[in-house]
Scaffold this active site. Structure first.
Site, PDB file in Angstrom:
ATOM      1  N   GLY A  72      48.673  34.466  35.168  1.00 49.52           N
ATOM      2  CA  GLY A  72      49.946  33.786  34.991  1.00 49.52           C
ATOM      3  C   GLY A  72      49.788  32.292  35.254  1.00 49.52           C
ATOM      4  O   GLY A  72      48.774  31.844  35.778  1.00 49.52           O
ATOM      5  N   GLY A 120      47.219  38.381  35.484  1.00 49.03           N
ATOM      6  CA  GLY A 120      48.064  38.707  34.344  1.00 49.03           C
ATOM      7  C   GLY A 120      47.287  39.014  33.079  1.00 49.03           C
ATOM      8  O   GLY A 120      47.775  39.727  32.199  1.00 49.03           O
ATOM      9  N   GLU A 143      44.248  37.934  43.526  1.00 52.36           N
ATOM     10  CA  GLU A 143      45.503  37.434  44.086  1.00 52.36           C
ATOM     11  C   GLU A 143      45.464  37.156  45.588  1.00 52.36           C
ATOM     12  O   GLU A 143      46.140  36.249  46.075  1.00 52.36           O
ATOM     13  CB  GLU A 143      46.640  38.424  43.776  1.00 52.36           C
ATOM     14  CG  GLU A 143      47.055  38.466  42.307  1.00 52.36           C
ATOM     15  CD  GLU A 143      46.142  39.304  41.430  1.00 52.36           C
ATOM     16  OE1 GLU A 143      46.392  39.369  40.227  1.00 52.36           O
ATOM     17  OE2 GLU A 143      45.159  39.892  41.947  1.00 52.36           O
ATOM     18  N   ASP A 151      49.070  42.532  41.120  1.00 51.65           N
ATOM     19  CA  ASP A 151      50.307  43.015  40.492  1.00 51.65           C
ATOM     20  C   ASP A 151      49.995  43.488  39.077  1.00 51.65           C
ATOM     21  O   ASP A 151      48.926  44.030  38.845  1.00 51.65           O
ATOM     22  CB  ASP A 151      51.407  41.940  40.559  1.00 51.65           C
ATOM     23  CG  ASP A 151      51.087  40.687  39.745  1.00 51.65           C
ATOM     24  OD1 ASP A 151      49.892  40.407  39.498  1.00 51.65           O
ATOM     25  OD2 ASP A 151      52.033  39.974  39.354  1.00 51.65           O
TER      26      ASP A 151
END
Length: 349
Positions: A72, A120, A143, A151
């Site tokens: 992301g 992502g 992360e 995630d």
């Protein structure tokens, strides 16, 4: 974007060729990092193609030579989390809905996981029905290094990897190879990097099975899988502190390296990550894990460590985050549990 048959925005390129819907993530200078507008473009596009009899399959790739997608847009995450967090939670919500859409896509969805595929980037590729890696693939769920947790449904895959290999990848955040990705269950097929263009052309001309038959090769041995004996042993501990102690006591030098890596990460992030992966192992569907992800990321948006981690790694680049709580001993069970609490706008499918 004009219609489902072809068109483009600055960040997403699409076309349909002989029944194959081709999508190119097109931010090569940012290693195709995902923005809100990209996610908002992909969801209706995929829905339209899923219902379009003229589209038989989808192929996803990234522009440029550096990779499919580095994750992301972390700078956007930073600015939103420093404020009210509304925009970044909106992004995550849309992104996780996209991840679920890919995971249950009714038509073949081929993801070319070449070069860097992180965070992502894993979300838009590793839930696909046909996942292709190369010798240049560098895949990670990194992360914890920025005070965040894996995630995009990553915990669904991590929790289903052989033994404790998924926990190793989650808690260290270390990148792994294409061969490792196949061993972990993040990918299916290995195609040499210099054949990807021909592979895509073969899909258009002859279908996915024909392309795989022509270009897929036996992957190299997984270096990570070869270390499963000490990884399983050391990552069996109940807490992150137990795991680090076991790694430091082990005679494998790679175990010591893993211990130092985990110890450098956000204490709350690695503590939550350990619980998240273990809870995900008991969840039946990708959607269940994504509901958990949205709760975790919503909590992270309110946390000190996400903003501080991005500041240290990306904004100021001093590589010296001041975590809070400052160490694992200071992380309480209540701190961890708070991350898993339902939110007012819980994700639903």
């Amino acid at each position: 974007m004009t219609d489902g048959s072809g068109g483009q925005t600055a960040e997403i390129l699409t076309r349909v060729d002989n029944g194959i819907g081709l999508i190119t993530l097109n931010r090569p200078k940012a290693i195709n990092s995902l923005t809100q507008s990209m996610v908002e473009t992909l969801r209706p596009l995929l829905a339209r193609w899923e219902d379009d009899d003229a589209v038989r399959a989808v192929v996803l790739c990234g522009a440029g030579e550096r990779g499919l997608c580095a994750g992301g847009d972390v700078v956007a995450v930073y600015h939103s989390a420093r404020g009210d967090g509304v925009e970044v939670r909106k992004f995550w919500r849309e992104e996780y809905l996209l991840n679920a859409q890919i995971g249950r896509y009714a038509k073949p969805y081929v993801a070319l996981m070449d070069g860097i595929v992180m965070g992502g980037g894993v979300g838009v590729s590793a839930h696909a029905s046909v996942r292709v890696v190369t010798e240049t693939s560098k895949i990670a769920m990194p992360e914890v290094g920025i005070g965040f947790v894996p995630d995009v449904g990553g915990a669904y895959l991590l929790s289903r990897a052989p033994g404790a290999l998924g926990l190793y990848a989650a808690l260290t955040g270390a990148p792994f190879s294409g061969a490792d990705a196949i061993a972990l269950g993040f990918a299916d097929h290995f195609v040499p990097h210099d054949q990807l263009g021909a592979f895509t052309t073969k899909i258009i001309d002859d279908g996915i099975d024909g392309a795989l038959a022509a270009h897929a090769v036996e992957p190299p041995a997984s270096e990570l899988a070869a270390q499963q004996h000490w990884i399983d042993e050391c990552f069996a501990g109940e807490t992150v502190e137990d795991i680090i102690a076991a790694l430091r006591a082990h005679d494998a030098s790679a175990a010591h390296d893993a211990a130092e890596l985990i110890a450098s990460r956000s204490p709350i992030a690695v503590s939550v990550t350990l619980q998240a992966v273990r809870r995900a192992a008991k969840m039946e569907t990708l959607e269940d894990v994504l509901v958990q992800d949205y709760r975790l990321s919503s909590a992270a948006a309110r946390s000190h460590d996400l903003v501080e981690g991005i500041r240290a790694q990306i904004i100021d680049k001093d590589r010296d985050p001041k975590w809070s709580p400052p160490n694992l001993a200071a992380v309480t069970a209540a701190d961890i549990d708070a991350y898993f609490a339902p939110v007012d706008d819980d994700l639903s499918f």
